[in-house]
Design a protein around this motif. Sequence first.
Motif, PDB file in Angstrom:
ATOM      1  N   SER A 167      38.388  47.253  43.045  1.00 13.54           N
ATOM      2  CA  SER A 167      39.781  47.620  43.307  1.00 13.54           C
ATOM      3  C   SER A 167      40.739  46.635  42.648  1.00 13.54           C
ATOM      4  CB  SER A 167      40.023  47.671  44.816  1.00 13.54           C
ATOM      5  OG  SER A 167      41.374  47.949  45.092  1.00 13.54           O
ATOM      6  N   GLU A 168      40.448  45.338  42.765  1.00 14.79           N
ATOM      7  CA  GLU A 168      41.287  44.321  42.129  1.00 14.79           C
ATOM      8  C   GLU A 168      41.285  44.486  40.618  1.00 14.79           C
ATOM      9  OE1 GLU A 168      41.048  40.148  43.145  1.00 14.79           O
ATOM     10  OE2 GLU A 168      40.121  40.673  45.053  1.00 14.79           O
TER      11      GLU A 168
ATOM     12  N   LYS B  40      51.520  54.801  38.926  1.00 16.51           N
ATOM     13  CA  LYS B  40      50.058  54.881  38.851  1.00 16.51           C
ATOM     14  C   LYS B  40      49.412  54.300  40.109  1.00 16.51           C
ATOM     15  CE  LYS B  40      46.642  55.704  35.750  1.00 16.51           C
ATOM     16  NZ  LYS B  40      46.514  56.899  34.908  1.00 16.51           N
ATOM     17  N   LEU B  41      49.995  53.223  40.629  1.00 13.89           N
ATOM     18  CA  LEU B  41      49.427  52.556  41.807  1.00 13.89           C
ATOM     19  C   LEU B  41      49.956  53.127  43.119  1.00 13.89           C
ATOM     20  CD1 LEU B  41      49.515  48.832  40.607  1.00 13.89           C
ATOM     21  CD2 LEU B  41      47.620  50.460  40.498  1.00 13.89           C
TER      22      LEU B  41
ATOM     23  N   ALA C 254      35.650  35.881  37.671  1.00 16.56           N
ATOM     24  CA  ALA C 254      36.181  34.514  37.772  1.00 16.56           C
ATOM     25  C   ALA C 254      36.897  34.302  39.103  1.00 16.56           C
ATOM     26  CB  ALA C 254      37.093  34.211  36.596  1.00 16.56           C
ATOM     27  N   ALA C 255      37.884  33.416  39.118  1.00 13.99           N
ATOM     28  CA  ALA C 255      38.574  33.078  40.364  1.00 13.99           C
ATOM     29  C   ALA C 255      39.596  34.127  40.753  1.00 13.99           C
ATOM     30  CB  ALA C 255      39.260  31.715  40.232  1.00 13.99           C
ATOM     31  N   SER C 256      40.008  34.961  39.820  1.00 19.21           N
ATOM     32  CA  SER C 256      40.965  36.023  40.101  1.00 19.21           C
ATOM     33  C   SER C 256      40.583  37.240  39.277  1.00 19.21           C
ATOM     34  CB  SER C 256      42.402  35.589  39.769  1.00 19.21           C
ATOM     35  OG  SER C 256      43.296  36.670  39.911  1.00 19.21           O
ATOM     36  N   CYS C 257      40.005  38.220  39.941  1.00 14.52           N
ATOM     37  CA  CYS C 257      39.550  39.417  39.244  1.00 14.52           C
ATOM     38  C   CYS C 257      40.733  40.157  38.627  1.00 14.52           C
ATOM     39  CB  CYS C 257      38.800  40.312  40.220  1.00 14.52           C
ATOM     40  SG  CYS C 257      37.969  41.712  39.445  1.00 14.52           S
ATOM     41  N   ARG C 258      41.835  40.190  39.349  1.00 14.70           N
ATOM     42  CA  ARG C 258      43.018  40.892  38.846  1.00 14.70           C
ATOM     43  C   ARG C 258      43.561  40.231  37.580  1.00 14.70           C
ATOM     44  NH1 ARG C 258      48.204  42.816  42.453  1.00 14.70           N
ATOM     45  NH2 ARG C 258      49.742  42.871  40.792  1.00 14.70           N
ATOM     46  N   ALA C 259      43.658  38.912  37.579  1.00 14.54           N
ATOM     47  CA  ALA C 259      44.132  38.189  36.397  1.00 14.54           C
ATOM     48  C   ALA C 259      43.181  38.381  35.223  1.00 14.54           C
ATOM     49  CB  ALA C 259      44.295  36.711  36.715  1.00 14.54           C
TER      50      ALA C 259
END
Length: 545
Positions: A206-207, A340-341, A161-166
């Motif tokens: 990655s996102e 983790k990140l 979608a418009a924000s892979c992370r969201a």
Amino acid sequence: MQFTKLFSCIKFVPKEFNSVRVVSRSYCAGTPQESTCSVEESNQANNLDGSKKGLVVGVYESGKKFELTPTAEEINQKTNGKLCKYLNELSSQLKLGKAFTVTDLLPEYSAVAITCFGPKDPGYNKLEELDETKENVRWGVGAGVRELQARGVGHIDVEPAASCRAAAEAAELAAWRFQEFSSCKEPKSRVSLYTGEDSRDESLTSEWNEGAEFGRAQNWARFLSDMPANKMTPVDLAQAALDTLCPLGVRVEVREGAWVEAAGLRALQAAARGGGGGALLLECSLARAATAAPPVLLAATGVTFDSGGLCLRRGRDLAAGHAAMAGAAATLAAMRTIAKLKVPLNVVAVIPLCENMISGQCMKVGDVVQALNGIYMQIEDTDNEGHLMLADALVYGQAVHKPSLVIDVATLTKGVMVATGGGAYGCFSSCERAWRTLQHAGAITGDRPWRLPLWEYYHRQLTDDPSVDLRNKGSGKATSCLGAAFLRRFVCCDWLHLDTRGVERGGPPYLRGRRMSGRPARPLALALQLIAQESSATPPAAAAT
């Protein structure tokens, strides 16, 4: 007392909206079948099957029409316009927060959930203080995931979608279910990224991985705070921190009652006196900054059951007594995320743990205890034990670690719950820059803070009795502001106080309304990530200034 990883990971150091209702519609050979059961009910009636694959694909609202996302356009072309055909039939019902399932769209998927992401790219809404583009994606993905789960789908692919992370955050949050004590446990849902023709796009992957980690960490906070008090005692919570954080490179130290007494944490001891297990102090430290910069200090209350003490809570409030450690759960989840990140930041978390119970030894109304910094505090309400615990934790953490910023998280007062109704958690800050960072993190994650006044007016209501330095209740009615004014006496650097009472349960539709929410784990972790970015971008000379 047993800590299975105690000697391998730590050493003791003796230092001084409710669930969304969707009308689901299945399409088989073009014949719709309507059902009006809620997703929450359907999840209990349909066992998840890991061999069943599903896909969440979305569309945007464009006036009275729909606009396909790139992924939806790709699928529509593959199916010779079948997706648009279904959209024409759903045009009067499909809207943000709703999803519909079709079963004959793609042969590799047993079901495809068509969901709505609202208007295309609405951007930042200043009135709402919310990035609506990202939050709409969460609503849409959450509705799609829950709808597929209701159909028994165990493996779910989600379009970016418009924000892979969201999308990743919502997928993990919506798919999670608490079933620790169910004798018929179902397989866990597996969510993954659908990339289609962009399968080699490493930036999307990655996102997705980063967003999924934010979601999984909040799910861990949900698990910790959802556990009943007899299964999540102070010892159990300390053990959970050891088991999860040690393998990630976090140094975890657990201080028992003898150390707490020797260190002079008398206020913490007073709060724990009624519980059978006494007090523990959990300390987690992570040093990832490139230089030996002062750390960010996190503090949180870990009251694994809060009866109110002698100021006993009402029966219906006692049922939520285990939720008093939600601040500790969110703080530990934020530590897990940044570990983790591999966020380049020095962070220390100091979390006092106890139960607030009634016994012959419990603290009494009118008792006076002395905090670690020498301030005498009168106990006017034994249900305000969090004030006492945080007082000692804040003084200890600042004295030992010399932080550049202090952030404390606690389900401290009912006042903020009455003020915001669970829509936001209260924030009090002595640092404008820190507040703006948290506000920005809340807008991005969809879990927003609301700033409340930190005025001398409230401090005077705690100090208007000349016989004692400070009272833990005060003479005013603004309990959240009084709680912040109380804690301010124990902080001597930049400070953020998060009062999360009211947001520990429920939230937006991609969270299950009847379970614990894990909030505000994601905005807290993102705020720490943003602080790390700001620190790395600031020249050493400017930072020293």
